[in-house]
Write a protein that holds these residues in place. Sequence first.
Motif, short mmCIF file in Angstrom:
data_model
loop_
_atom_site.label_atom_id
_atom_site.label_comp_id
_atom_site.label_asym_id
_atom_site.label_seq_id
_atom_site.Cartn_x
_atom_site.Cartn_y
_atom_site.Cartn_z
N GLU A 69 4.40 -3.65 8.09
CA GLU A 69 3.68 -3.00 9.18
C GLU A 69 3.24 -1.60 8.78
O GLU A 69 2.14 -1.17 9.09
N ASP A 70 4.11 -0.88 8.09
CA ASP A 70 3.78 0.48 7.66
C ASP A 70 2.65 0.49 6.65
O ASP A 70 1.77 1.36 6.69
N VAL A 71 2.64 -0.46 5.73
CA VAL A 71 1.57 -0.54 4.73
C VAL A 71 0.23 -0.84 5.42
O VAL A 71 -0.79 -0.21 5.11
N ILE A 72 0.23 -1.74 6.38
CA ILE A 72 -1.00 -2.06 7.10
C ILE A 72 -1.47 -0.85 7.90
O ILE A 72 -2.66 -0.52 7.91
N ALA A 73 -0.54 -0.15 8.55
CA ALA A 73 -0.90 1.06 9.30
C ALA A 73 -1.49 2.12 8.37
O ALA A 73 -2.48 2.77 8.70
N ALA A 74 -0.90 2.28 7.19
CA ALA A 74 -1.42 3.26 6.22
C ALA A 74 -2.81 2.86 5.74
O ALA A 74 -3.70 3.71 5.63
N LEU A 75 -3.01 1.59 5.48
CA LEU A 75 -4.32 1.10 5.03
C LEU A 75 -5.39 1.35 6.11
O LEU A 75 -6.46 1.87 5.82
N THR A 121 0.75 -0.66 -5.86
CA THR A 121 1.06 0.69 -5.42
C THR A 121 0.28 1.00 -4.16
O THR A 121 -0.50 0.19 -3.68
N SER A 122 0.48 2.19 -3.66
CA SER A 122 -0.23 2.61 -2.45
C SER A 122 -1.70 2.88 -2.72
O SER A 122 -2.47 3.07 -1.80
N GLY A 123 -2.09 2.95 -3.99
CA GLY A 123 -3.47 3.23 -4.31
C GLY A 123 -3.80 4.71 -4.34
O GLY A 123 -4.94 5.09 -4.45
N HIS A 124 -2.79 5.56 -4.22
CA HIS A 124 -3.04 7.00 -4.23
C HIS A 124 -3.07 7.51 -5.65
O HIS A 124 -2.23 7.15 -6.46
N PRO A 125 -4.01 8.37 -5.97
CA PRO A 125 -4.05 8.92 -7.32
C PRO A 125 -2.85 9.80 -7.58
O PRO A 125 -2.29 10.39 -6.67
N GLN A 126 -2.44 9.88 -8.83
CA GLN A 126 -1.30 10.69 -9.23
C GLN A 126 -1.70 12.15 -9.26
O GLN A 126 -2.76 12.51 -9.75
N LEU A 127 -0.84 13.00 -8.72
CA LEU A 127 -1.08 14.44 -8.75
C LEU A 127 -0.47 15.00 -10.01
O LEU A 127 0.70 14.80 -10.29
#
Length: 135
Positions: A69-75, A121-127
């Motif tokens: 549910e959290d992954v879908i909400a984030a997407l 992964t979440s698909g976020h670029p690495q900082l």
Amino acid sequence: LYGDAAYPLSTVLYRPYRNETTAEQARFNEDMSTFRLAVEWVFGKLEQLWPFVGDKTRRAVLLRQTGKEDVIAALLTNFHTCLCGGVTTDYFGIAPPTLQEYERLVSTHMRADQDTGLQPTSGHPQLVYDATQGH
């Protein structure tokens, strides 16, 4: 990864310098506090759009698959940001990606994870922090 001062420093986790003694350490702390604030804004938007994400009782009873549910909400929140922007994009003066750009980013990360055998992964670029550039 970057955590707050409560976390121990390790090879995989950065945190603010305690009792900073150099100008570089002070700059690192200042720069990273800006990024931490932006992350908090993202979580605020996530919980504003999807109040169930912040409901701690749903985790305690273990009756639902909260991770999915959290992954879908984030997407869906990321979709919203692509279409409407947000406080983070305004603060940093950047345009959000289009939905098509975001889809390509997520697809690229998922393909790379499949090739390496890692979980998506979440698909976020690495900082990556470069103290000489301030970012």
